[in-house]
Motif scaffolding. Structure first.
Motif, mmCIF file in Angstrom:
data_model
loop_
_atom_site.group_PDB
_atom_site.id
_atom_site.type_symbol
_atom_site.label_atom_id
_atom_site.label_comp_id
_atom_site.label_asym_id
_atom_site.label_seq_id
_atom_site.Cartn_x
_atom_site.Cartn_y
_atom_site.Cartn_z
ATOM 1 N N ASN A 45 35.434 35.905 34.759
ATOM 2 C CA ASN A 45 34.754 36.695 33.719
ATOM 3 C C ASN A 45 34.085 37.925 34.310
ATOM 4 O O ASN A 45 34.145 38.995 33.730
ATOM 5 N N LEU A 54 33.591 45.089 38.019
ATOM 6 C CA LEU A 54 33.415 45.856 36.784
ATOM 7 C C LEU A 54 32.564 47.080 37.088
ATOM 8 O O LEU A 54 31.359 46.973 37.324
ATOM 9 N N SER A 55 33.214 48.222 37.073
ATOM 10 C CA SER A 55 32.542 49.506 37.328
ATOM 11 C C SER A 55 31.572 49.369 38.498
ATOM 12 O O SER A 55 31.929 48.822 39.524
ATOM 13 N N PRO B 90 30.406 40.380 30.701
ATOM 14 C CA PRO B 90 31.178 41.275 31.583
ATOM 15 C C PRO B 90 32.621 41.453 31.119
ATOM 16 O O PRO B 90 33.125 42.561 31.085
ATOM 17 N N ILE B 91 33.234 40.349 30.694
ATOM 18 C CA ILE B 91 34.635 40.471 30.286
ATOM 19 C C ILE B 91 34.741 41.226 28.960
ATOM 20 O O ILE B 91 35.656 42.019 28.751
ATOM 21 N N HIS B 93 32.765 43.653 27.992
ATOM 22 C CA HIS B 93 32.589 45.080 28.220
ATOM 23 C C HIS B 93 33.663 45.662 29.135
ATOM 24 O O HIS B 93 33.914 46.862 29.099
ATOM 25 N N ARG B 94 34.328 44.800 29.915
ATOM 26 C CA ARG B 94 35.507 45.281 30.649
ATOM 27 C C ARG B 94 36.574 45.669 29.631
ATOM 28 O O ARG B 94 37.229 46.697 29.749
ATOM 29 N N LEU B 97 35.506 48.796 27.552
ATOM 30 C CA LEU B 97 35.711 50.045 28.300
ATOM 31 C C LEU B 97 37.075 50.656 27.967
ATOM 32 O O LEU B 97 37.212 51.877 27.908
ATOM 33 N N LYS B 128 20.375 52.404 32.535
ATOM 34 C CA LYS B 128 20.850 52.045 33.868
ATOM 35 C C LYS B 128 22.175 51.272 33.767
ATOM 36 O O LYS B 128 23.116 51.521 34.522
ATOM 37 N N TYR B 129 22.212 50.346 32.820
ATOM 38 C CA TYR B 129 23.427 49.558 32.598
ATOM 39 C C TYR B 129 24.588 50.477 32.214
ATOM 40 O O TYR B 129 25.702 50.347 32.735
ATOM 41 N N LYS B 132 25.831 52.388 35.199
ATOM 42 C CA LYS B 132 26.617 51.538 36.096
ATOM 43 C C LYS B 132 27.966 51.183 35.496
ATOM 44 O O LYS B 132 28.964 51.047 36.206
ATOM 45 N N LEU B 133 27.976 51.022 34.175
ATOM 46 C CA LEU B 133 29.230 50.696 33.496
ATOM 47 C C LEU B 133 30.156 51.908 33.512
ATOM 48 O O LEU B 133 31.378 51.773 33.411
ATOM 49 N N GLY B 134 29.542 53.077 33.670
ATOM 50 C CA GLY B 134 30.348 54.301 33.731
ATOM 51 C C GLY B 134 30.563 54.940 32.380
ATOM 52 O O GLY B 134 31.580 55.589 32.151
#
Lengths: 140, 217
Positions: A45, A54-55, B90-91, B93-94, B97, B128-129, B132-134
């Protein structure tokens, strides 16, 4: 007659070497496939199906040099997590924490490390139960 | 006679094919609906009232107040997450993206992600998130606000209301909810499944071709 004995011994030796090799290989395969299942359940995950991370949020598992250098600490990272810290992976800084997986046993962690250590471009070979267990005993 | 029938059958089959070809795919309108009867120009007309997302007020990662007015004329996707979530976020938002990268340059498309942990996820934490996520710009907003209001609106999006200990047990719905310009829900997709998210990307393209007959007031 002598020749026959020598030939026989040579064949025997070959057979032993081959069967030993295949046993090690079988061990590797057992660890690797078992690790793949655990990876999917516990790691994928966040770290991704290809260990891509992830980024800038979650580090990838593709930094072969980092993994090699910290090989003895990897089992502890998995079992007890990583507290708020900054680590540099592939030249990029990642800050944050990784959750612990205290329910994973030494054999499961060994399998997981064998999978991770031989996927995503890494080639660390089998990380046996004994090795993971010894590393875990030294966790701080 | 038999030949004629065969010919007719073939013609019909062709016609059916053509008809199917021409028919544009249309997305369903989800949620409960009501019928109202009113009098327009002396005639009785029955109208369908669809389930819509009510107004709200949250703050995005830049500290700007975001209401439904900020999304006027936009198609958008909503989801629920929190920045310290180790399980499905995380998955999600992956996958999100991919949606962001596909549509970020469109003026009429947005993504809004509600945090279910507003106590920790302040606007600064969200910024900040996002960094980092771009993600940057204004096509993906990370919204923070009153916890009760966030949990309430999750039900308007037809997802499961996060439990009182949602953060502690890391349980909440991983749905991406597709909302049209009239604030109606047009699709729900499992944000943890790559295939479903790909389907959503196609559906967003379909939705954008819908004629804007009645853009929300």
């Amino acid at each position: 007659m002598k020749l026959k004995v020598i030939a026989f011994i040579a064949v025997l030796l070959c057979a032993i070497v081959i069967s030993c090799q295949s046993e090690a290989e079988q061990d590797f395969k057992r660890y690797y496939t078992g690790g793949a299942v655990i990876y999917k359940e516990k790691c994928q995950n966040c770290h991704g199906a290809n260990g891509e991370g992830l980024s800038a949020l979650i580090p990838p598992l593709t930094d072969t040099a980092y993994l090699k250098k910290n090989k003895a600490r990897l089992a502890c990272f998995i079992k007890y997590g990583i507290k708020e810290t900054i680590i540099t992976i592939n030249g990029k800084a990642y800050e944050g924490s990784m959750p612990a997986n205290v329910d994973l046993t030494s054999i499961e962690i060994a399998k997981l490390l064998t999978y991770m250590g031989n996927s995503f471009g890494n080639k660390m070979g089998t990380i046996a139960f004994e090795e993971a267990d010894a590393d875990l005993a030294k966790c701080k | 006679m038999r030949k004629l029938a065969a010919l007719l059958l073939v013609t019909l089959a062709f016609a059916a094919c053509k008809f199917n070809d021409a028919a544009k795919p249309k997305l369903p309108i989800m949620g409960n609906r009501d019928a109202v009867t009113k009098v327009v120009d002396g005639k009785q007309v029955t109208d369908t009232i669809y389930h819509t997302i009510p107004d709200f007020k949250f703050v995005n990662q830049y500290g700007d107040t975001i209401t439904q007015n900020s999304l006027k004329g936009d198609i958008y996707v909503a989801d629920f997450f929190f920045t310290t979530c180790p399980s499905i976020c995380p998955i999600m938002h992956r996958n999100m993206l991919k949606v962001y990268n596909e549509f970020k340059n469109l003026p009429d498309f947005k993504i809004i992600s509600h945090t279910i942990d507003p106590k920790h996820d302040s606007a600064a934490v969200m910024k900040k998130y996002a960094d980092k996520l771009g993600i940057s710009g204004n096509s993906w907003w990370l919204l923070q606000g009153d916890k009760e209001a966030t949990y309430n609106i999750s039900q308007d999006y037809l997802v499961k209301r996060p439990g009182p200990d949602a953060k502690e047990i890391f349980m909440h719905d991983g749905y991406f909810v597709l909302v049209d310009k009239q604030k109606r829900i047009r699709g729900m997709y499992d944000g943890t499944e790559e295939k479903e998210v790909s389907a959503m990307i196609e559906d967003i393209k379909t939705l954008r071709t819908e004629v804007d007959t009645e853009i929300a007031q």
